[in-house]
Design a protein around this motif. Structure first.
Motif, PDB file in Angstrom:
ATOM      1  N   PRO A   9       0.813  -1.227   0.000  1.00 37.62           N
ATOM      2  CA  PRO A   9       0.000   0.000   0.000  1.00 37.62           C
ATOM      3  C   PRO A   9       0.842   1.270   0.000  1.00 37.62           C
ATOM      4  O   PRO A   9       0.397   2.316  -0.476  1.00 37.62           O
ATOM      5  CB  PRO A   9      -0.824  -0.114   1.293  1.00 37.62           C
ATOM      6  N   GLN A  10       2.056   1.177   0.548  1.00 35.43           N
ATOM      7  CA  GLN A  10       2.954   2.339   0.555  1.00 35.43           C
ATOM      8  C   GLN A  10       3.713   2.436  -0.772  1.00 35.43           C
ATOM      9  O   GLN A  10       3.934   3.532  -1.285  1.00 35.43           O
ATOM     10  CB  GLN A  10       3.922   2.236   1.732  1.00 35.43           C
ATOM     11  N   LEU A  11       4.080   1.290  -1.333  1.00 29.36           N
ATOM     12  CA  LEU A  11       4.793   1.297  -2.622  1.00 29.36           C
ATOM     13  C   LEU A  11       3.878   1.693  -3.775  1.00 29.36           C
ATOM     14  O   LEU A  11       4.361   2.009  -4.870  1.00 29.36           O
ATOM     15  CB  LEU A  11       5.423  -0.072  -2.881  1.00 29.36           C
ATOM     16  N   ASN A  12       2.580   1.661  -3.539  1.00 25.33           N
ATOM     17  CA  ASN A  12       1.639   2.153  -4.549  1.00 25.33           C
ATOM     18  C   ASN A  12       1.311   3.631  -4.382  1.00 25.33           C
ATOM     19  O   ASN A  12       0.582   4.189  -5.194  1.00 25.33           O
ATOM     20  CB  ASN A  12       0.325   1.353  -4.477  1.00 25.33           C
ATOM     21  N   PHE A  13       1.847   4.262  -3.340  1.00 22.65           N
ATOM     22  CA  PHE A  13       1.517   5.656  -3.043  1.00 22.65           C
ATOM     23  C   PHE A  13       2.747   6.578  -3.061  1.00 22.65           C
ATOM     24  O   PHE A  13       2.765   7.584  -3.765  1.00 22.65           O
ATOM     25  CB  PHE A  13       0.826   5.726  -1.675  1.00 22.65           C
ATOM     26  N   PHE A  14       3.767   6.227  -2.314  1.00 23.89           N
ATOM     27  CA  PHE A  14       4.887   7.154  -2.113  1.00 23.89           C
ATOM     28  C   PHE A  14       5.817   7.315  -3.312  1.00 23.89           C
ATOM     29  O   PHE A  14       6.483   8.358  -3.422  1.00 23.89           O
ATOM     30  CB  PHE A  14       5.680   6.747  -0.866  1.00 23.89           C
ATOM     31  N   PRO A  15       5.934   6.339  -4.227  1.00 22.68           N
ATOM     32  CA  PRO A  15       6.822   6.564  -5.380  1.00 22.68           C
ATOM     33  C   PRO A  15       6.407   7.716  -6.288  1.00 22.68           C
ATOM     34  O   PRO A  15       7.181   8.116  -7.160  1.00 22.68           O
ATOM     35  CB  PRO A  15       6.763   5.222  -6.125  1.00 22.68           C
ATOM     36  N   ARG A  16       5.219   8.278  -6.081  1.00 27.46           N
ATOM     37  CA  ARG A  16       4.812   9.443  -6.869  1.00 27.46           C
ATOM     38  C   ARG A  16       5.726  10.637  -6.596  1.00 27.46           C
ATOM     39  O   ARG A  16       5.878  11.515  -7.445  1.00 27.46           O
ATOM     40  CB  ARG A  16       3.368   9.832  -6.527  1.00 27.46           C
ATOM     41  N   ARG A  17       6.311  10.671  -5.382  1.00 27.40           N
ATOM     42  CA  ARG A  17       7.151  11.810  -5.005  1.00 27.40           C
ATOM     43  C   ARG A  17       8.503  11.397  -4.422  1.00 27.40           C
ATOM     44  O   ARG A  17       9.333  12.266  -4.147  1.00 27.40           O
ATOM     45  CB  ARG A  17       6.420  12.682  -3.981  1.00 27.40           C
ATOM     46  N   HIS A  18       8.708  10.109  -4.199  1.00 23.45           N
ATOM     47  CA  HIS A  18       9.918   9.653  -3.507  1.00 23.45           C
ATOM     48  C   HIS A  18      10.490   8.416  -4.186  1.00 23.45           C
ATOM     49  O   HIS A  18       9.765   7.644  -4.817  1.00 23.45           O
ATOM     50  CB  HIS A  18       9.605   9.303  -2.052  1.00 23.45           C
ATOM     51  N   ARG A  19      11.788   8.236  -4.015  1.00 19.54           N
ATOM     52  CA  ARG A  19      12.383   6.953  -4.351  1.00 19.54           C
ATOM     53  C   ARG A  19      12.177   6.029  -3.164  1.00 19.54           C
ATOM     54  O   ARG A  19      12.637   6.339  -2.050  1.00 19.54           O
ATOM     55  CB  ARG A  19      13.878   7.088  -4.663  1.00 19.54           C
ATOM     56  N   CYS A  20      11.492   4.933  -3.375  1.00 23.54           N
ATOM     57  CA  CYS A  20      11.102   4.044  -2.283  1.00 23.54           C
ATOM     58  C   CYS A  20      11.840   2.715  -2.377  1.00 23.54           C
ATOM     59  O   CYS A  20      11.900   2.098  -3.448  1.00 23.54           O
ATOM     60  CB  CYS A  20       9.596   3.797  -2.305  1.00 23.54           C
ATOM     61  N   ILE A  21      12.383   2.290  -1.251  1.00 23.44           N
ATOM     62  CA  ILE A  21      13.104   1.024  -1.156  1.00 23.44           C
ATOM     63  C   ILE A  21      12.394   0.145  -0.132  1.00 23.44           C
ATOM     64  O   ILE A  21      12.052   0.599   0.965  1.00 23.44           O
ATOM     65  CB  ILE A  21      14.563   1.238  -0.686  1.00 23.44           C
ATOM     66  N   THR A  22      12.157  -1.097  -0.491  1.00 22.16           N
ATOM     67  CA  THR A  22      11.704  -2.088   0.479  1.00 22.16           C
ATOM     68  C   THR A  22      12.596  -3.314   0.333  1.00 22.16           C
ATOM     69  O   THR A  22      13.108  -3.586  -0.755  1.00 22.16           O
ATOM     70  CB  THR A  22      10.222  -2.444   0.283  1.00 22.16           C
ATOM     71  N   PHE A  23      12.807  -4.018   1.442  1.00 20.92           N
ATOM     72  CA  PHE A  23      13.717  -5.161   1.392  1.00 20.92           C
ATOM     73  C   PHE A  23      13.251  -6.253   2.338  1.00 20.92           C
ATOM     74  O   PHE A  23      12.448  -6.012   3.252  1.00 20.92           O
ATOM     75  CB  PHE A  23      15.154  -4.735   1.716  1.00 20.92           C
ATOM     76  N   ALA A  24      13.739  -7.447   2.088  1.00 22.77           N
ATOM     77  CA  ALA A  24      13.458  -8.594   2.954  1.00 22.77           C
ATOM     78  C   ALA A  24      14.598  -8.728   3.951  1.00 22.77           C
ATOM     79  O   ALA A  24      15.759  -8.845   3.560  1.00 22.77           O
ATOM     80  CB  ALA A  24      13.308  -9.874   2.133  1.00 22.77           C
ATOM     81  N   ALA A  25      14.270  -8.690   5.221  1.00 28.30           N
ATOM     82  CA  ALA A  25      15.295  -8.830   6.262  1.00 28.30           C
ATOM     83  C   ALA A  25      15.990 -10.181   6.169  1.00 28.30           C
ATOM     84  O   ALA A  25      15.454 -11.135   5.579  1.00 28.30           O
ATOM     85  CB  ALA A  25      14.655  -8.664   7.639  1.00 28.30           C
ATOM     86  N   ARG A  26      17.170 -10.280   6.735  1.00 27.60           N
ATOM     87  CA  ARG A  26      17.852 -11.576   6.790  1.00 27.60           C
ATOM     88  C   ARG A  26      16.931 -12.579   7.482  1.00 27.60           C
ATOM     89  O   ARG A  26      16.240 -12.262   8.460  1.00 27.60           O
ATOM     90  CB  ARG A  26      19.193 -11.478   7.504  1.00 27.60           C
ATOM     91  N   GLY A  27      16.896 -13.796   6.944  1.00 29.10           N
ATOM     92  CA  GLY A  27      15.986 -14.803   7.490  1.00 29.10           C
ATOM     93  C   GLY A  27      14.636 -14.844   6.803  1.00 29.10           C
ATOM     94  O   GLY A  27      13.820 -15.711   7.098  1.00 29.10           O
ATOM     95  N   PHE A  28      14.406 -13.888   5.881  1.00 31.24           N
ATOM     96  CA  PHE A  28      13.127 -13.802   5.173  1.00 31.24           C
ATOM     97  C   PHE A  28      13.381 -13.940   3.670  1.00 31.24           C
ATOM     98  O   PHE A  28      14.017 -13.055   3.077  1.00 31.24           O
ATOM     99  CB  PHE A  28      12.446 -12.461   5.466  1.00 31.24           C
ATOM    100  N   PRO A  29      12.926 -15.008   3.024  1.00 31.69           N
ATOM    101  CA  PRO A  29      13.142 -15.161   1.581  1.00 31.69           C
ATOM    102  C   PRO A  29      12.582 -13.972   0.800  1.00 31.69           C
ATOM    103  O   PRO A  29      11.588 -13.367   1.227  1.00 31.69           O
ATOM    104  CB  PRO A  29      12.353 -16.437   1.256  1.00 31.69           C
ATOM    105  N   PRO A  30      13.223 -13.629  -0.325  1.00 29.15           N
ATOM    106  CA  PRO A  30      14.351 -14.298  -0.972  1.00 29.15           C
ATOM    107  C   PRO A  30      15.729 -13.870  -0.459  1.00 29.15           C
ATOM    108  O   PRO A  30      16.728 -14.179  -1.101  1.00 29.15           O
ATOM    109  CB  PRO A  30      14.176 -13.911  -2.434  1.00 29.15           C
ATOM    110  N   SER A  31      15.798 -13.155   0.667  1.00 22.85           N
ATOM    111  CA  SER A  31      17.102 -12.873   1.281  1.00 22.85           C
ATOM    112  C   SER A  31      17.687 -14.156   1.855  1.00 22.85           C
ATOM    113  O   SER A  31      16.990 -15.171   2.022  1.00 22.85           O
ATOM    114  CB  SER A  31      16.946 -11.829   2.396  1.00 22.85           C
ATOM    115  N   ASP A  32      18.971 -14.123   2.173  1.00 20.43           N
ATOM    116  CA  ASP A  32      19.632 -15.298   2.747  1.00 20.43           C
ATOM    117  C   ASP A  32      19.045 -15.649   4.109  1.00 20.43           C
ATOM    118  O   ASP A  32      18.539 -14.792   4.835  1.00 20.43           O
ATOM    119  CB  ASP A  32      21.134 -15.029   2.908  1.00 20.43           C
ATOM    120  N   ILE A  33      19.165 -16.932   4.452  1.00 21.51           N
ATOM    121  CA  ILE A  33      18.676 -17.460   5.735  1.00 21.51           C
ATOM    122  C   ILE A  33      19.880 -17.970   6.524  1.00 21.51           C
ATOM    123  O   ILE A  33      20.232 -19.156   6.440  1.00 21.51           O
ATOM    124  CB  ILE A  33      17.670 -18.614   5.542  1.00 21.51           C
ATOM    125  N   PRO A  34      20.586 -17.120   7.252  1.00 22.28           N
ATOM    126  CA  PRO A  34      21.703 -17.625   8.058  1.00 22.28           C
ATOM    127  C   PRO A  34      21.214 -18.709   9.021  1.00 22.28           C
ATOM    128  O   PRO A  34      20.174 -18.557   9.665  1.00 22.28           O
ATOM    129  CB  PRO A  34      22.188 -16.380   8.813  1.00 22.28           C
TER     130      PRO A  34
END
Length: 293
Positions: free
Chosen positions: A38-63
Motif C-alpha cells: 500500500p505504501q509502494l503504490n503511493f509514495f513513489p509518486r514523489r519519492h524513491r522508495c526502497i523495500t527489502f526482505a530482512a535476513r531470514g526472510f526469503p528471498p534474502s539469505d537465511i543464516p
C-alpha cells in the motif's frame, strides 16, 4: 532481482520504485517486503522508495546460526541496503520489529537518517513484561521450528493485536496470514531468538533517545496494548517527536489503515523537509496544568 551484500556477507533482496527523496521501508516480523505494497503504490509518486526482505526472510539469505541475527545487525542491514542502492540519506519507516530497527539505525547511524517513523514499536519493551515476552518469543520460535510456518501462521495471525485487521479487512488479513505461512521456519525462529528476545528495552536507551536529533513520528494503535506505553515513552523522551494514536486499531497499522498511515507519513515527511518538524516549544511545560501568572 537486486541484492545488497552486508558487511558480514549476507545477501538481502531489495526493490526500488519512484524518484525523489528516498524512503526505506523496514518490515515487521509477521510480514516481509510485500507488506509495504500500500505504501509502494503511493509514495513513489514523489519519492524513491526502497523495500527489502530482512535476513531470514526469503528471498534474502537465511543464516543458519542464531548468532547472525541481532538488533544491531538489523539496524546495520538498513544501511547496507542503502549503500547497495547508492543512497546517502533516507527517511526510515518501520513497523514493529522494523520500527525497532529504524530507531536503532538512527541511534547508530544518525548521519544517514533524515527522519524515522516508528510504528507499533513496543513489544518486549515494558520492563514488567520482559521475562514474559522472552518466554512467549521462545514458544513462537519453537512453533515455527516444530509445526512449520504454514501450520502455525493462522494461530500467530489471530493474536490479540491482529484481530482488529481481520475484522476490518478479512481479505487483507487473509493475504497477510497466507504470506506469513511462507516464512522460512528456520529464519523465523532465528529472528525471534536473535533479534526479538535479545534486543534491549526501549526504556534502557533513555539517555540515547534524549540525545537523538532526528525527527521521529511514533505511531500506535489504541488496541495495541503493549505498544501504547512505550509509544508515550518515546514521545516524552525524543526531542523532535510526535505521537499518532490510531483509533480502534491494532498492530498491523500500514495494512490495517493504509490511507491514514500514508497521509500521516506524507505530512510528516513534508514538514521535515520544510524544516518545520521542530522540538517541543519549551513553553509547553508538561508539569503545568494552567498558567497563573
Amino acid at each position: 532481482m537486486s541484492f545488497a551484500t552486508t558487511s558480514d556477507g549476507i545477501r538481502l533482496f531489495y526493490e526500488s520504485a519512484g524518484s525523489g527523496t528516498p524512503i526505506i521501508f523496514v518490515h515487521e516480523f509477521g510480514g516481509n517486503h510485500w507488506s509495504w505494497e500500500p505504501q509502494l503504490n503511493f509514495f513513489p509518486r514523489r519519492h524513491r522508495c526502497i523495500t527489502f526482505a530482512a535476513r531470514g526472510f526469503p528471498p534474502s539469505d537465511i543464516p543458519q546460526s542464531v548468532d547472525a541475527y541481532s538488533q544491531a545487525r538489523a539496524a546495520d542491514d538498513i544501511i547496507d541496503v542503502l549503500n547497495a542502492a547508492g543512497i546517502d540519506k533516507a527517511h526510515v519507516v518501520g513497523l514493529s520489529m522494523g520500527g525497532f530497527a529504524s530507531l536503532h539505525c538512527a541511534l547508530r547511524h544518525p548521519e544517514r537518517v533524515l527522519s524515522v517513523v516508528a510504528a507499533g514499536a513496543g513489544y518486549g519493551a515494558e520492563k514488567i513484561h520482559e521475562d514474559y515476552f522472552k518466554g512467549v518469543s521462545e514458544q513462537v520460535a519453537r512453533n515455527f521450528e516444530e509445526r512449520g510456518a504454514k501450520d502455525f501462521a493462522p494461530t500467530y495471525a489471530e493474536g490479540a493485536s491482529r484481530v482488529q485487521f481481520q475484522e476490518k479487512d478479512p481479505r487483507g488479513w487473509q493475504l497477510f496470514a497466507d504470506r506469513l505461512g511462507h516464512h522460512d521456519s528456520k529464519g523465523a525462529a532465528n529472528t525471534m531468538r536473535g533479534v526479538q528476545m535479545r534486543r534491549p528495552s526501549l526504556y534502557d536507551l533513555e539517555t540515547e533517545f534524549r540525545a537523538l536529533k532526528a525527527p521521529v513520528l511514533v505511531m500506535v494503535g489504541d488496541e495495541d496494548d503493549h505498544c501504547l506505553q512505550p509509544g508515550l515513552f518515546l514521545k516524552r523522551t525524543i526531542q523532535r517527536s510526535a505521537l499518532a494514536v490510531f483509533p480502534k486499531s491494532g498492530h498491523t497499522l500500514n495494512l490495517e489503515e493504509p490511507d491514514l498511515f500514508n497521509r500521516l507519513v506524507a505530512d510528516f515527511i513534508t514538514q521535515v523537509e520544510a524544516g518545520r518538524w521542530t522540538p517541543r516549544d519549551p513553553r509547553a511545560n508538561p508539569a503545568q496544568v494552567m498558567r497563573t501568572d
